[in-house]
Design an enzyme around this catalytic site. Structure first.
Site, PDB file in Angstrom:
ATOM      1  N   ASP A  88      -8.708   5.184   5.188  1.00  0.00           N
ATOM      2  CA  ASP A  88      -8.484   4.132   4.204  1.00  0.00           C
ATOM      3  C   ASP A  88      -9.744   3.328   3.932  1.00  0.00           C
ATOM      4  OD1 ASP A  88      -6.433   2.779   2.517  1.00  0.00           O
ATOM      5  OD2 ASP A  88      -7.008   1.052   3.724  1.00  0.00           O
ATOM      6  N   HIS A 130      -3.461   0.772  -3.457  1.00  0.00           N
ATOM      7  CA  HIS A 130      -3.588  -0.282  -2.449  1.00  0.00           C
ATOM      8  C   HIS A 130      -2.514  -1.334  -2.691  1.00  0.00           C
ATOM      9  CE1 HIS A 130      -8.022   0.507  -1.170  1.00  0.00           C
ATOM     10  NE2 HIS A 130      -7.372   1.639  -1.419  1.00  0.00           N
ATOM     11  N   ASN A 175       0.843  -1.183   0.000  1.00  0.00           N
ATOM     12  CA  ASN A 175       0.000   0.000   0.000  1.00  0.00           C
ATOM     13  C   ASN A 175       0.885   1.242   0.000  1.00  0.00           C
ATOM     14  OD1 ASN A 175      -1.629   2.227   1.232  1.00  0.00           O
ATOM     15  ND2 ASN A 175      -3.209   0.657   1.156  1.00  0.00           N
ATOM     16  N   CYS A 184     -10.219  -4.968  -0.173  1.00  0.00           N
ATOM     17  CA  CYS A 184     -11.395  -4.111  -0.218  1.00  0.00           C
ATOM     18  C   CYS A 184     -12.205  -4.437  -1.475  1.00  0.00           C
ATOM     19  CB  CYS A 184     -10.960  -2.640  -0.226  1.00  0.00           C
ATOM     20  SG  CYS A 184     -10.180  -2.141  -1.781  1.00  0.00           S
ATOM     21  N   SER A 239      -7.461  -8.807   4.041  1.00  0.00           N
ATOM     22  CA  SER A 239      -8.569  -9.080   3.137  1.00  0.00           C
ATOM     23  C   SER A 239      -8.781  -7.892   2.196  1.00  0.00           C
ATOM     24  CB  SER A 239      -9.843  -9.341   3.948  1.00  0.00           C
ATOM     25  OG  SER A 239     -10.893  -9.706   3.088  1.00  0.00           O
TER      26      SER A 239
END
Length: 148
Positions: A145, A55, A44, A82, A80
């Site tokens: 974020d 990301h 990121n 987005c 995990s």
């Protein structure tokens, strides 16, 4: 089901997350592999580059460059993905994703599975701890974020 070589890429995704954390960014890292063959890794860089879509998974895919096909790749991620990154995984038809942490952030695993993607949650202790520490230390950046 994990393969012997998966452990190397799980650790690489964590290492990329730690690199971002050490740079003052969000601790999210990713790696891409074709079986045991390393393709790319990234992390990121939203803070570092001032780029809202930088990301970890996106940085990794950019570094991988164009691929003739993504249908034989595995994406490893420290957190995990987005919905934006999940959509990209579906769009590129990446068939397998290995996730280090679904506890600190999750929710798109069922979306990915519903699109035929194999989702493996490994609950990687160092990734879980790093993200939990980041959320405690920088809740305002974390909320930015995840758009909270």
């Amino acid at each position: 089901m994990l393969n012997d070589y998966d452990l190397e890429f799980i650790e690489l995704a964590y290492s990329e997350a730690k690199k971002s954390y050490d740079e003052g960014g969000l601790p999210i890292g990713s790696a891409l592999a074709r079986g045991p063959e390393f393709i790319a890794a990234g992390h990121n860089q939203r803070v570092q580059q001032g780029d809202p879509i930088a990301h970890g998974e996106m940085d990794c895919l950019r570094k991988a460059g164009r691929q003739k096909s993504y249908r034989d790749l595995t994406l490893y991620t420290s957190l995990s993905p987005c919905m934006m990154c999940s959509g990209t995984i579906v769009q590129f038809k990446i068939p397998r994703i290995v996730i280090n942490d679904t506890q600190n952030f999750g929710g798109n695993e069922e979306f990915l599975k519903s699109r035929g993607i194999e989702v493996i949650d490994v609950a990687h202790p160092a990734s879980l701890e790093l993200m939990a520490r980041f959320i405690r230390e920088k809740p305002e950046l974390w909320n930015e974020d995840i758009m909270e």
